[in-house]
Design a protein around this motif. Structure first.
Motif, PDB file in Angstrom:
ATOM      1  N   LEU A   1      20.194  27.206   5.728  1.00  0.00           N
ATOM      2  CA  LEU A   1      21.107  28.026   6.519  1.00  0.00           C
ATOM      3  C   LEU A   1      20.431  28.255   7.866  1.00  0.00           C
ATOM      4  CD1 LEU A   1      22.145  30.734   3.870  1.00  0.00           C
ATOM      5  CD2 LEU A   1      23.356  28.630   4.473  1.00  0.00           C
TER       6      LEU A   1
ATOM      7  N   CYS B   1      25.110  28.863  11.027  1.00  0.00           N
ATOM      8  CA  CYS B   1      25.741  30.159  10.784  1.00  0.00           C
ATOM      9  C   CYS B   1      25.313  31.154  11.866  1.00  0.00           C
ATOM     10  CB  CYS B   1      25.383  30.696   9.396  1.00  0.00           C
ATOM     11  SG  CYS B   1      23.609  30.924   9.159  1.00  0.00           S
TER      12      CYS B   1
ATOM     13  N   ASN C   1      20.518  26.821   1.582  1.00  0.00           N
ATOM     14  CA  ASN C   1      21.886  26.521   1.174  1.00  0.00           C
ATOM     15  C   ASN C   1      21.918  26.217  -0.323  1.00  0.00           C
ATOM     16  OD1 ASN C   1      24.564  25.830   1.121  1.00  0.00           O
ATOM     17  ND2 ASN C   1      24.332  23.906   2.239  1.00  0.00           N
ATOM     18  N   SER C   2      22.995  26.563  -0.980  1.00  0.00           N
ATOM     19  CA  SER C   2      23.113  26.295  -2.413  1.00  0.00           C
ATOM     20  C   SER C   2      23.455  24.836  -2.688  1.00  0.00           C
ATOM     21  CB  SER C   2      24.173  27.213  -3.041  1.00  0.00           C
ATOM     22  OG  SER C   2      25.425  27.024  -2.403  1.00  0.00           O
TER      23      SER C   2
ATOM     24  N   LEU D   1      27.035  35.748   4.049  1.00  0.00           N
ATOM     25  CA  LEU D   1      26.258  34.509   3.953  1.00  0.00           C
ATOM     26  C   LEU D   1      25.567  34.345   2.601  1.00  0.00           C
ATOM     27  CD1 LEU D   1      24.600  34.406   7.500  1.00  0.00           C
ATOM     28  CD2 LEU D   1      26.352  32.855   6.615  1.00  0.00           C
TER      29      LEU D   1
ATOM     30  N   SER E   1      26.625  34.495  -0.255  1.00  0.00           N
ATOM     31  CA  SER E   1      27.409  33.719  -1.219  1.00  0.00           C
ATOM     32  C   SER E   1      27.206  32.217  -1.022  1.00  0.00           C
ATOM     33  CB  SER E   1      28.903  34.061  -1.079  1.00  0.00           C
ATOM     34  OG  SER E   1      29.377  33.699   0.209  1.00  0.00           O
ATOM     35  N   ARG E   2      26.638  31.833   0.133  1.00  0.00           N
ATOM     36  CA  ARG E   2      26.416  30.408   0.418  1.00  0.00           C
ATOM     37  C   ARG E   2      25.037  29.925  -0.001  1.00  0.00           C
ATOM     38  NH1 ARG E   2      30.305  28.814   4.168  1.00  0.00           N
ATOM     39  NH2 ARG E   2      29.769  26.731   3.404  1.00  0.00           N
TER      40      ARG E   2
ATOM     41  N   ILE F   1      23.805  24.249   6.944  1.00  0.00           N
ATOM     42  CA  ILE F   1      24.985  24.992   7.388  1.00  0.00           C
ATOM     43  C   ILE F   1      24.608  25.827   8.610  1.00  0.00           C
ATOM     44  CG2 ILE F   1      26.681  26.765   6.826  1.00  0.00           C
ATOM     45  CD1 ILE F   1      26.528  25.992   3.947  1.00  0.00           C
TER      46      ILE F   1
END
Length: 626
Positions: A505, A552, A544-545, A521, A523-524, A550
């Motif tokens: 992220l 952000c 990141n999962s 965020l 949740s990501r 990503i």
């Protein structure tokens, strides 16, 4: 001050696997020999004088000490137990006449035990074996002794070497005996075993002066200081001698293929010997002494210091371990540079690293022409991590790249360094360990169940397969697993590895992170920061999962209107962020990412901070995806 007669000197090193009790045993030796005055307050692990050594509970650099017992002078060298510093142990063994091999009564011989014992046996030493921690719960001294004997046999010990004296004891509680049925008190049996079984130095005081440098120290006022054992003759302060430098012509440092590369006439400027823990300056030393000496303009590991008449016949060079891991040390180009420490220039960075080279000969520095940094190579992640930590504590700010293994080509084949790994793990976690190790190209060599509730697994794996795995291993085994390793040599390239399969992220803005946006965020993926922390464009704020990065904006604020509650922010629920230590950060980052190191913070960032510039760079790499 004259040195004692060589027949009353004993020079030995204490060697063992990490955390088997070397430094703690020396504490007890000091107390038993009454090295310090009765009123002196002595800290535990007194030999670990470096703050980092005390914090981590490991020995980083070898250190000599001297005790006296019944008219004998016993010079003891405490050696590192971690595989990253194994080359220093090799060189120390060239200075001493025997070793005390410490084996944990619970764990038995471990990878570094094998490594140091193999080298000691190969140069003809007859080690003493000390079974330590026999009073701990779960200790099995007989099993540890049998495994040690098997290891001697496996390593090709001679009959004389395999007939080793054995002592049992507790370095922590300060006792050592040669028979467990005797009272558990005092260290006299250990001292007597040293006097009886460690040979006096094989030296000749009547021949011309000769010694070889096995260890280096550095002083801003006098430069390099060489340490070694005087093999013959004697020398006084102010007397002339010749420094002869040599080098190997072969990469494996075998045989007699070496040559003299230079000579320098010098005079002894200062002489020191160790008494207790302190260096004591003296005017004269003689054969058998382990001494510190200054005088030559340059001093390197393996140099021969000798009388001029024998300078054409120097001692052959010592082997210096070759690096296996490298990384870039870079100037901090981030927007926060200089806020928390000294933002060093390239010239200052090089000067600090060059100073490290004066004493740490296993490190290499390469200037590849980059305007922002240099490449540093060493024996492993821990060795490089220790250097980084020391530099940040000196107030420096800089960036480092992901550690990479050093590749060699042999007979036209691409080869890489391998490690021998020993893992002790509860049976219920063996499946995940096998899975992860196999995915990282590990090969299972042996599985043993010593009836302690733990499986012992021996694995051979490429060094790069271990980079980034230690944190995963502790998580996978709920902190109950123990993993140790040592370098086993170069072998054919194992193929591509997939290590981290999750992206980052990455912040798109500079400012203060808000709880409102971090709640969205999390949740990501997993966050590395908390609300109100300062972030900048290109800084990595979480994992990141899923694969891929990503972009952000963690600084985004919630728009306040009269239709929304101004106190909604107080009910925000945030998970505890994952805080990255220096070692974890070095393991976690990918090749296009850096670790920003300051005296106060460890941040993760992209090597190219701007998102558009990163996209352009990816387009120039064949096979990359935007």
């Amino acid at each position: 001050m004259q040195s004692q007669n060589a027949k009353n000197i004993r020079n030995l090193a204490i060697v063992a696997h990490i955390d088997h009790g070397k430094t703690t045993l020396i504490d007890s030796i000091f107390r038993a020999a009454q090295t310090f005055a009765a009123h002196t307050q002595v800290a535990e692990r007194v030999m670990d004088s470096n703050p980092l050594e005390r914090e981590r509970g490991i020995t980083i650099r070898s250190k000599p000490c001297t005790v006296f017992w019944k008219g004998y002078q016993i010079n003891i060298i405490d050696t590192p137990g971690h595989a990253d510093f194994s080359g220093e142990v090799e060189r120390i063994l060239s200075t001493v006449d025997s070793v005390i091999l410490i084996v944990d009564a619970n764990e038995g011989p471990m990878p570094q035990t094998r490594y140091v014992l193999q080298h000691a046996l190969s140069i003809g030493m007859r080690p003493l074996v000390f079974i330590n921690k026999v009073d701990r719960e779960g200790a099995d001294p007989n099993r540890a002794l049998n495994l040690t004997f098997d290891l001697f046999f496996e390593l090709g010990a001679s009959d004389e070497q395999a007939d080793f004296p054995v002592l049992y004891g507790s370095g922590l509680n300060g006792w050592a005996v040669n028979d467990l049925s005797k009272p558990h008190e005092g260290m006299d049996d250990l001292f007597q075993a040293i006097i009886d079984h460690v040979p006096a130095p094989d030296v000749d005081p009547d021949k011309p002066f000769l010694m070889q440098v096995s260890t280096l120290a550095w002083n801003e006022y006098v430069g390099r200081i060489g340490c070694g054992k005087i093999l013959q003759g004697h020398i006084k302060k102010g007397e002339p001698f010749t420094r002869v430098s040599t080098k190997w012509n072969t990469t494996d440092h075998s045989g007699d293929d070496w040559e003299i590369t230079g000579k320098e006439n010098a005079k002894v400027a200062q002489l020191w010997v160790t008494r207790g823990l302190d260096r004591t300056e003296i005017d004269e030393v003689s054969a058998g002494d382990i001494v510190w000496l200054t005088g030559p303009n340059e001093i390197d590991i393996g140099d021969t210091f000798c009388a001029e008449e024998i300078s054409d016949s120097p001692l052959k060079p010592l082997s210096i371990e070759e690096p296996t891991v490298s990384m870039f040390f870079l100037v901090n180009s981030g927007p926060f540079a200089g806020r928390e420490g000294q933002a060093v220039t390239l010239r200052q960075l090089k000067a600090r690293l060059q100073r490290e080279m004066h004493v740490n000969v296993s490190l290499r520095m390469e200037d590849l022409g980059r305007p922002d940094g240099v490449k540093i190579s060493g024996r492993g992640e821990l060795q490089l991590g220790i250097l980084i930590e020391e530099m940040r504590r000196e107030g420096m700010e800089f960036c480092v790249s992901k550690p990479e293994v050093i590749i060699e080509y042999k007979d036209g084949k691409k080869c890489e360094p391998y490690e021998l790994v020993t893992i002790d793990v509860p049976e219920e976690y063996q499946g995940i360990v096998f899975e992860k190790m196999t995915r990282r190209k590990g090969k299972i060599l042996n599985i043993d169940n010593p009836d302690r509730g733990l499986l012992r697994i021996e694995i051979e794996i490429p060094t790069r397969g271990l980079i980034g795995y230690r944190g995963e291993f502790l998580t996978d085994t709920r902190g109950l697993g123990i993993m140790s390793n040592c370098f086993s040599g170069y072998k054919e390239w194992a193929g591509d590895l997939i290590t981290r399969n999750r992206g980052s992220l990455v912040s798109m803005d500079t400012g203060e992170a808000t709880a409102y946006q971090l709640e969205n965020l999390q949740s990501r993926g997993v966050l590395f920061i908390s609300p109100l922390e300062q972030v900048y464009n290109g800084m990595i704020i979480g994992e990141n999962s899923r694969p891929g990065d990503i972009p952000c904006n963690p600084t985004k604020k919630k728009q306040q209107t009269n239709h929304r509650s101004a106190t909604k922010e107080l009910t925000t629920k945030l998970d505890v962020p994952r805080r990255m230590s220096l070692e974890k950060a070095m393991e976690w980052i990918e090749n296009d990412e850096l670790v920003e190191v300051t005296p106060q913070s460890v941040r993760l960032r992209k090597a190219i901070l701007d998102e558009l510039e990163r996209r352009k760079a990816r387009r120039t790499v064949p096979g990359s995806q935007d």
